[in-house]
Design an enzyme around this catalytic site. Sequence first.
Site, short mmCIF file in Angstrom:
data_model
loop_
_atom_site.label_atom_id
_atom_site.label_comp_id
_atom_site.label_asym_id
_atom_site.label_seq_id
_atom_site.Cartn_x
_atom_site.Cartn_y
_atom_site.Cartn_z
CB SER A 47 -57.28 101.14 28.51
OG SER A 47 -56.35 102.84 28.33
CG HIS A 48 -52.79 101.83 26.70
ND1 HIS A 48 -53.89 102.26 26.85
CD2 HIS A 48 -52.27 101.45 25.17
CE1 HIS A 48 -54.66 102.79 25.56
NE2 HIS A 48 -53.67 101.81 24.60
CD GLU A 188 -59.28 104.66 29.67
OE1 GLU A 188 -60.14 104.71 29.94
OE2 GLU A 188 -58.17 104.54 29.32
P1 NDP Z 1 -57.03 110.84 28.47
O1 NDP Z 1 -57.99 111.93 27.67
O2 NDP Z 1 -56.65 110.48 29.40
O3 NDP Z 1 -55.78 112.02 29.19
C1 NDP Z 1 -55.05 112.36 27.67
C2 NDP Z 1 -54.99 113.39 28.15
O4 NDP Z 1 -54.80 114.88 29.40
C3 NDP Z 1 -53.30 112.78 29.82
O5 NDP Z 1 -52.33 113.39 29.46
C4 NDP Z 1 -54.27 113.83 30.78
O6 NDP Z 1 -53.05 113.82 32.36
C5 NDP Z 1 -54.72 114.85 30.37
N1 NDP Z 1 -55.64 115.33 31.24
C6 NDP Z 1 -56.96 115.05 31.73
N2 NDP Z 1 -57.42 115.43 32.06
C7 NDP Z 1 -56.81 116.45 31.75
C8 NDP Z 1 -57.35 118.41 32.81
N3 NDP Z 1 -58.28 118.52 33.37
N4 NDP Z 1 -56.40 119.00 32.43
C9 NDP Z 1 -55.22 118.99 31.88
N5 NDP Z 1 -54.51 117.64 31.38
C10 NDP Z 1 -55.73 116.97 31.14
O7 NDP Z 1 -55.70 109.64 27.28
P2 NDP Z 1 -56.95 108.76 26.65
O8 NDP Z 1 -58.22 107.99 26.96
O9 NDP Z 1 -57.17 109.40 24.96
O10 NDP Z 1 -55.16 107.95 26.18
C11 NDP Z 1 -55.14 106.73 26.62
C12 NDP Z 1 -54.36 106.33 26.10
O11 NDP Z 1 -53.59 105.53 24.71
C13 NDP Z 1 -52.75 107.39 26.12
O12 NDP Z 1 -51.86 106.70 26.66
C14 NDP Z 1 -52.46 107.12 24.25
O13 NDP Z 1 -50.91 107.25 24.19
C15 NDP Z 1 -52.78 105.42 24.56
N6 NDP Z 1 -53.01 105.16 23.44
C16 NDP Z 1 -52.48 104.42 22.61
C17 NDP Z 1 -52.54 103.46 21.17
C18 NDP Z 1 -51.23 102.86 20.73
O14 NDP Z 1 -52.04 102.91 19.23
N7 NDP Z 1 -50.75 102.58 20.95
C19 NDP Z 1 -53.62 104.55 20.71
C20 NDP Z 1 -53.99 104.96 21.28
C21 NDP Z 1 -54.52 105.32 22.61
P3 NDP Z 1 -53.40 112.67 33.36
O15 NDP Z 1 -52.38 111.20 32.84
O16 NDP Z 1 -52.54 113.06 34.56
O17 NDP Z 1 -54.76 112.29 33.63
O1 PYC Z 2 -56.83 102.44 22.92
O2 PYC Z 2 -57.38 102.66 20.74
C1 PYC Z 2 -56.52 102.55 21.91
C2 PYC Z 2 -55.04 101.69 21.33
C3 PYC Z 2 -55.14 101.60 20.55
C4 PYC Z 2 -54.00 100.53 20.20
C5 PYC Z 2 -53.44 100.57 21.52
N1 PYC Z 2 -54.24 101.41 21.95
#
Ligand code: NDP
Ligand code: PYC
Length: 334
Positions: A47-48, A188
């Site tokens: 997703s990124h 996502e």
């Molecule tokens: P996830 O829910 O996929 O994962 C969150 C974290 O939890 C990860 O570090 C993951 O590690 C860890 N994790 C997952 N399952 C387990 C487990 N069973 N035990 C231990 N740790 C676990 O992430 P999101 O969907 O919430 O976010 C995805 C991405 O979106 C992020 O990289 C975030 O920075 C990005 N994002 C960026 C935004 C922006 O404004 N720039 C805004 C919102 C999100 P692992 O990777 O090893 O699975």
């Molecule tokens: O996945 O929510 C998101 C997001 C916002 C900005 C970049 N990623």
Amino acid sequence: MPDTEHLTLEQIHALARACLMDNGCDQANADAVASTVTHAERDGSVSHGLFRIPGYVAALRSGKVDGAAAPRTERLSPALIRVDGGGGFAPRALQHGIPLVAQAAEQCGVAALALVRVHHFAALWHETEALAARGLAALACTAYMPAVAPAGARRALFGTNPVSFAWPRPDDTPVVFDMATASMAMGEVQIAARDGHQVPPGTGLNAAGEATTDPASIADGGVLLPFGGYKGSVISMMIELLAAALIGERFSFEAAEADNQDGGPPRGGEFILALSPQRMAGDDWAGHAAGLFERLGQLDGARLPGQRRHTRRHDRGARAVNAALVEKIRGLCK
Ligand code: NDP
Ligand code: PYC
């Protein structure tokens, strides 16, 4: 499942870089963003990765983002650094600011980086892992545009506001988490809608404020819920304060009000904290932390955060990328 096309990591980088340069990025900015995108695809942070290229291009084409931005540094104190991204994409400003905050944390034990006037559209583990690679513990957070309803509400105020934390391990990958403070990152949700999947109950509400598992009705006119109810909601509020009020940048709602709605990332900021365990705990810090990770690893079903991504990283082969997305990106090139 939609059709996919296999691209090597080199092809992913080349496609992203060419598309960015064709749309107004200079080499330094195109390389920085293309590397961030390629690392995301490499680690399975789909997703990124390339998914974000159309948004980056929209922001360049509308003139909202300066593709030739050059970051500028202001040292506010020995441990406090402000990097002004000049209205460019965050990866270029991070490339500039991370070594500076790392050096300050090595000297002072703790240091903070206020990244301002940037457009952040990426995962945050890039920055925290870069600091962990220098033996520092790191925390990073950023706001975005309203997509998440505070606990109890049905209208969005907070961004999906991610937070990443990395803990260094000498001679090993860091232990790192990186997560939206929404029940799910919006990227996502959009990918689930594209690929025809439902999302889990509790992810969000539709435009009428009703609970739904249909990702399209959350992404188009609905809202996401915070993760973990009111607990995620207060953490999301903290991120608004750290990544906006603390560093003199925009809250998510202010960013949206000032944005031209071109589909690319709005102007905002990022707050990064770097801490030296060596300076605080002394020589035993790594062995001490390893004891915790070892105990966790002995528990059935538990794993370290970051492990899934780091395992994928070992695979240097081609990645399956959504074919329609690849076609769309090719169409955005000259
Ligand atoms: P996830 O829910 O996929 O994962 C969150 C974290 O939890 C990860 O570090 C993951 O590690 C860890 N994790 C997952 N399952 C387990 C487990 N069973 N035990 C231990 N740790 C676990 O992430 P999101 O969907 O919430 O976010 C995805 C991405 O979106 C992020 O990289 C975030 O920075 C990005 N994002 C960026 C935004 C922006 O404004 N720039 C805004 C919102 C999100 P692992 O990777 O090893 O699975
Ligand atoms: O996945 O929510 C998101 C997001 C916002 C900005 C970049 N990623």
